[in-house]
Design a protein around this motif. Structure first.
Motif, mmCIF file in Angstrom:
data_model
loop_
_atom_site.group_PDB
_atom_site.id
_atom_site.type_symbol
_atom_site.label_atom_id
_atom_site.label_comp_id
_atom_site.label_asym_id
_atom_site.label_seq_id
_atom_site.Cartn_x
_atom_site.Cartn_y
_atom_site.Cartn_z
ATOM 1 N N LYS A 208 -4.745 -5.535 -13.620
ATOM 2 C CA LYS A 208 -4.724 -6.961 -13.957
ATOM 3 C C LYS A 208 -5.992 -7.371 -14.678
ATOM 4 C CE LYS A 208 -1.594 -8.603 -10.310
ATOM 5 N NZ LYS A 208 -1.460 -9.458 -9.132
ATOM 6 N N LYS B 31 -3.268 -1.120 -4.249
ATOM 7 C CA LYS B 31 -3.772 -2.482 -4.500
ATOM 8 C C LYS B 31 -4.973 -2.448 -5.440
ATOM 9 C CE LYS B 31 -2.178 -4.690 -0.232
ATOM 10 N NZ LYS B 31 -2.591 -5.397 0.994
ATOM 11 N N THR B 32 -5.845 -1.449 -5.247
ATOM 12 C CA THR B 32 -7.024 -1.332 -6.117
ATOM 13 C C THR B 32 -6.609 -1.077 -7.560
ATOM 14 O OG1 THR B 32 -8.340 -0.459 -4.294
ATOM 15 C CG2 THR B 32 -9.157 -0.071 -6.535
ATOM 16 N N GLU C 140 -1.777 2.480 0.413
ATOM 17 C CA GLU C 140 -1.565 1.054 0.131
ATOM 18 C C GLU C 140 -2.810 0.426 -0.480
ATOM 19 O OE1 GLU C 140 -0.227 -3.058 2.439
ATOM 20 O OE2 GLU C 140 -0.362 -1.138 3.515
ATOM 21 N N LYS C 141 -4.005 0.762 0.096
ATOM 22 C CA LYS C 141 -5.262 0.241 -0.442
ATOM 23 C C LYS C 141 -5.482 0.744 -1.870
ATOM 24 C CE LYS C 141 -7.775 -0.299 3.937
ATOM 25 N NZ LYS C 141 -8.953 0.136 4.716
ATOM 26 N N GLU D 161 -3.755 -1.830 -8.922
ATOM 27 C CA GLU D 161 -3.097 -3.032 -9.435
ATOM 28 C C GLU D 161 -4.116 -4.075 -9.866
ATOM 29 O OE1 GLU D 161 0.209 -6.377 -8.020
ATOM 30 O OE2 GLU D 161 -0.463 -4.792 -6.640
ATOM 31 N N THR D 162 -5.177 -4.223 -9.032
ATOM 32 C CA THR D 162 -6.238 -5.193 -9.383
ATOM 33 C C THR D 162 -6.933 -4.805 -10.667
ATOM 34 O OG1 THR D 162 -6.585 -5.659 -7.038
ATOM 35 C CG2 THR D 162 -8.352 -6.290 -8.568
#
Length: 279
Positions: A55, A48-49, A44-45, A51-52
């Motif tokens: 972006k 998220k990394t 999950e981490k 995805e960041t």
């Protein structure tokens, strides 16, 4: 009284083995569950990394700085900067969530090369017009008429008058012939002035009249000044009345007996006329 009977040794061993197996199974299940939980959190981490980072890369590619992804004005600033470099204007509408709306592209419909050609064409036309005005006397009309007057080109006496209806005697040539001009006596190096405003049509070196300046004075009228030297004018120059055209030179061999003089001829539509009629 009867004593309590103890379970047989074999039965106790089976029970202990069953308990140990159950405990071991619980331990294995717990260990597996804990491992899966940790792995899930790590995944999950990591997601998220990623995805960041995605972006941030998207934001950078659109020219938006940190913290401007959700700001409509910030997004427009970055895209406008990039659009200016590309030669087009890109207007991007963004809401507070940072989601881009439809891009509206406003480009100049004229090819830069065509604009350059048109500009060069306009400049060339302006230069040509300016040159024409200078040739025409910087806006001054060159328009000689029947009622216009001429100044004498030099102070002196008339040695030979205009004569196209009968012949006149030429001393140096010792013969009679027609004279299309007025021959005016002068001293060598005297100034020769323009009889009226005009535009220099030609400057020629002629055997009979030496350096001869032809000036167009308008409406088909022309003046010819011969036997000159030190002429500072050039073809296309505008001259005003009473301005210096040149200086009296030594006479050519055709006028050696007459001495230094100014050959002054006037024409209308190519035909010689008497300039004295306009003086």
């Amino acid at each position: 009284m009867n004593k309590k009977q103890s379970p047989p040794p074999k039965k106790r061993g089976a029970t202990v083995a069953a308990v140990l197996c159950f405990v071991a199974a619980i331990a294995i299940v717990g260990t597996y569950t804990l491992g899966n939980s940790r792995e899930a959190r790590q995944n999950e981490k990591l997601a998220k990394t990623e995805e960041t980072q995605s972006k941030e890369e998207t934001t950078k590619s659109r020219g938006v700085g940190d913290g401007d992804a959700g700001d409509g004005t910030g997004g427009n600033t970055g895209e406008l900067a990039g659009a200016e470099e590309a030669g087009s204007l890109v207007i991007t509408n963004e809401d507070d969530t940072g989601i881009s709306g439809e891009n509206v592209e406003n480009t100049d419909q004229t090819n830069p090369g065509e604009r350059s050609t048109e500009s060069n064409s306009d400049i060339s036309s302006a230069d040509t017009t300016a040159g024409a005005q200078q040739t025409a006397g910087q806006g001054v009309n060159v328009s000689f008429g029947e009622d216009s007057k001429l100044l004498w080109p030099v102070n002196g006496t008339v040695l030979m008058s205009f004569s196209m209806d009968k012949t006149t005697y030429f001393s140096t040539l010792d013969q009679y012939k027609y004279n299309p001009a007025v021959i005016i006596s002068a001293a060598e190096n005297d100034q020769v002035i323009a009889g009226t405003t005009g535009i220099v049509k030609s400057i020629d070196n002629i055997a009979e009249t030496g350096t001869t300046v032809n000036i167009d004075i308008g409406n088909g009228y022309e003046l010819f000044y011969g036997q000159l030297k030190d002429v500072q004018l050039k073809t296309g120059d505008y001259v005003e009345a009473n301005s210096v055209i040149g200086y009296v030179s030594a006479p050519t061999k055709y006028y050696s007996t007459e001495g230094p003089n100014v050959y002054f001829e006037m024409r209308k539509d190519g035909q010689p006329i008497n300039p004295v009629d306009y003086m």
